[in-house]
Design an enzyme around this catalytic site. Structure first.
Site, PDB file in Angstrom:
ATOM      1  N   HIS A  21     -36.265  10.430  10.641  1.00 49.84           N
ATOM      2  CA  HIS A  21     -36.730  11.814  10.778  1.00 49.84           C
ATOM      3  C   HIS A  21     -36.319  12.380  12.138  1.00 49.84           C
ATOM      4  O   HIS A  21     -35.764  13.484  12.231  1.00 49.84           O
ATOM      5  CB  HIS A  21     -38.248  11.835  10.624  1.00 49.84           C
ATOM      6  N   GLU A  22     -36.595  11.623  13.198  1.00 54.38           N
ATOM      7  CA  GLU A  22     -36.267  12.094  14.541  1.00 54.38           C
ATOM      8  C   GLU A  22     -34.758  12.151  14.765  1.00 54.38           C
ATOM      9  O   GLU A  22     -34.270  13.013  15.508  1.00 54.38           O
ATOM     10  CB  GLU A  22     -36.929  11.195  15.589  1.00 54.38           C
ATOM     11  N   HIS A  25     -33.536  15.542  13.778  1.00 51.62           N
ATOM     12  CA  HIS A  25     -33.692  16.527  14.855  1.00 51.62           C
ATOM     13  C   HIS A  25     -32.613  16.326  15.938  1.00 51.62           C
ATOM     14  O   HIS A  25     -31.998  17.294  16.402  1.00 51.62           O
ATOM     15  CB  HIS A  25     -35.070  16.373  15.509  1.00 51.62           C
TER      16      HIS A  25
END
Length: 446
Positions: A21-22, A25
């Protein structure tokens, strides 16, 4: 050992999902030219770090193993260093609103992408699952009323093909959530086909988190009650049962499979029972007196019989597997949103909100079932993580996307005081949701 397995499976399931998920980003932030100061695996105090790349981004491991974050150059950060004009061009809030939207949305989208990749790989590899062949239903069940008698294969539900038992359950859950009839296309053992309809009223009120199919009278088909092993000196051996005997009836009532045999013995409460069956094709009858097994807390006759359901291997080519994975990820996401909406409106109980304890429990169970099942669980949790982060709650990605959507509509950013108030409200809401989830987890354990 089970506790250790559960803990490791939980960390192995959730940890990589948060990192992925990170990374979403991080990658999009770099593509948009934003300077990334730190990428942390875990939260809290940093226990290890190294700096790499032209921006000297700090890659860190933090003390709390759950969670992670990407720290970008941001004027709103009180610890932000003094910035040159070049830095300001790479600072997050100086980016266009569309770039900020892309950076924030990249995290949840990475979770959906991971689920698609996992489901594609599993579909190409092939998974062994119970088939859609049905066991004879109880006469009082919705399945019996719909015309099902056992031995049939369900090939589609509401026009959607089902290849395995998990597909059948998923389609029925969709029908329950949508409050509509479930139309089952059924292939009979003799070769004919018909449509069995489970009406919406029969599906209403069923807990989608529970054993939906059993409550409808749908169960896995199992082979005949063939005696595979007779335990020496047990009630079955004393009565004269032999390996390869086929039990066809108990006290005059038909026994369709091994499960029915076990159920009938347990229901005897120790009363002698008359067994009818076939031995080498010839009929036989004998009487057995079950005895109580303290370890199982049940009446037994100490014989082993097969109760394994019929299975199928479901596999696909690369393009078909990818198409199935995309559809499954989309359907699961939509189902999650529908369930959240029904909980908000009160149509579905808040007991369906689950937390880390339940996730850890399922992680341990699926890990013990084998790698394919565990990977399927990881894909499902990845979708759930993506959906959760898209909820329009301040402090979550969805809350930031809401801010930026308002900025697109109004042409100006949200005032800082409103944003600060929304952040505090969002944190409060998340704390309440977490408390509810943990309460539900503990209630399930008790």
């Amino acid at each position: 050992m089970n506790l250790i397995t559960t803990a490791l499976a939980f960390l192995l399931a959730l940890g990589p999902l948060i990192i992925f998920h990170e990374l979403g980003h991080y990658v999009v932030a770099r593509l948009c030219g934003v300077k990334v100061l730190r990428f942390s695996v875990g939260m809290g105090k940093i226990v290890w770090s190294r700096r790499f790349g032209p921006d000297q981004t700090e890659w860190a491991v933090s003390a709390l193993p759950l969670g992670g974050y990407v720290k970008m150059l941001d004027l709103r950060d009180p610890d932000a260093p003094g910035m040159t004009e070049a830095d300001l061009r790479r600072e997050f809030t100086h980016q266009s609103v569309w770039r900020r939207i892309a950076i924030v949305a990249a995290g949840p989208l990475a979770n959906f992408l991971l689920a698609i990749l996992v489901y594609t790989g599993l579909s190409m590899y092939g998974t062994v699952e119970p088939s859609t062949r049905l066991r004879a239903p109880a006469e009082a069940s919705a399945a019996y009323t719909a015309g099902l008698r056992g031995g049939e294969h369900v090939v589609a539900v509401n026009g959607n093909a089902v290849a395995a038992w998990g597909d059948l359950r998923w389609e029925l859950i969709q029908a329950i959530v949508d409050k509509r009839d479930a139309r089952l296309d059924v292939r009979q053992a003799e070769g004919g086909q018909f449509v069995a309809i489970l009406p919406a009223r029969a599906l209403a009120g069923l807990d989608v988190d529970g054993d939906v199919l059993t409550k409808l009278g749908l169960d896995l088909w199992r082979p005949k009650a063939v005696v595979e092993q007779v335990i020496a000196a047990g009630p079955g051996a004393r009565a004269g049962l032999q390996p390869r005997d086929v039990v066809t009836a108990i006290d005059g009532k038909p026994v369709t499979d091994g499960v029915a045999l076990v159920e009938a013995v347990r229901a005897s409460a120790g009363r002698p029972i008359a067994l009818e069956g076939l031995r080498g094709g010839a009929p036989f009858t004998l009487t057995v007196a079950p005895e109580f097994d303290p370890a199982r807390k049940a009446w037994v006759i100490k014989v082993l019989t097969s109760m394994a359901p019929e299975t199928v291997t479901v596999s696909s080519g690369p393009l078909e597997a990818f198409e199935k994975a995309v559809r499954k990820t989309w359907d699961t996401s939509v189902m999650s949103v529908k369930m959240i909406g029904k909980m908000v409106t009160g149509e579905v109980s808040l007991k369906n909100v689950t937390g880390p304890i339940t996730i850890a429990d399922y992680a341990g169970q699926t890990a013990r079932m084998g790698a394919p099942v565990f990977l399927g669980f990881i894909a499902f949790i990845s979708i759930s993580l993506g959906v959760m982060n898209l909820l329009p709650i301040p402090v979550l990605d969805g809350g930031h996307l809401l801010y930026y959507s308002l900025e697109v509509l109004t042409g100006r950013p949200l005032p800082e005081r409103i944003g600060a108030f929304a952040q505090r409200a969002g944190i409060g809401l998340l704390v309440l949701l977490m408390a509810l989830a943990v309460f539900n987890d503990v209630a399930r354990l008790l």
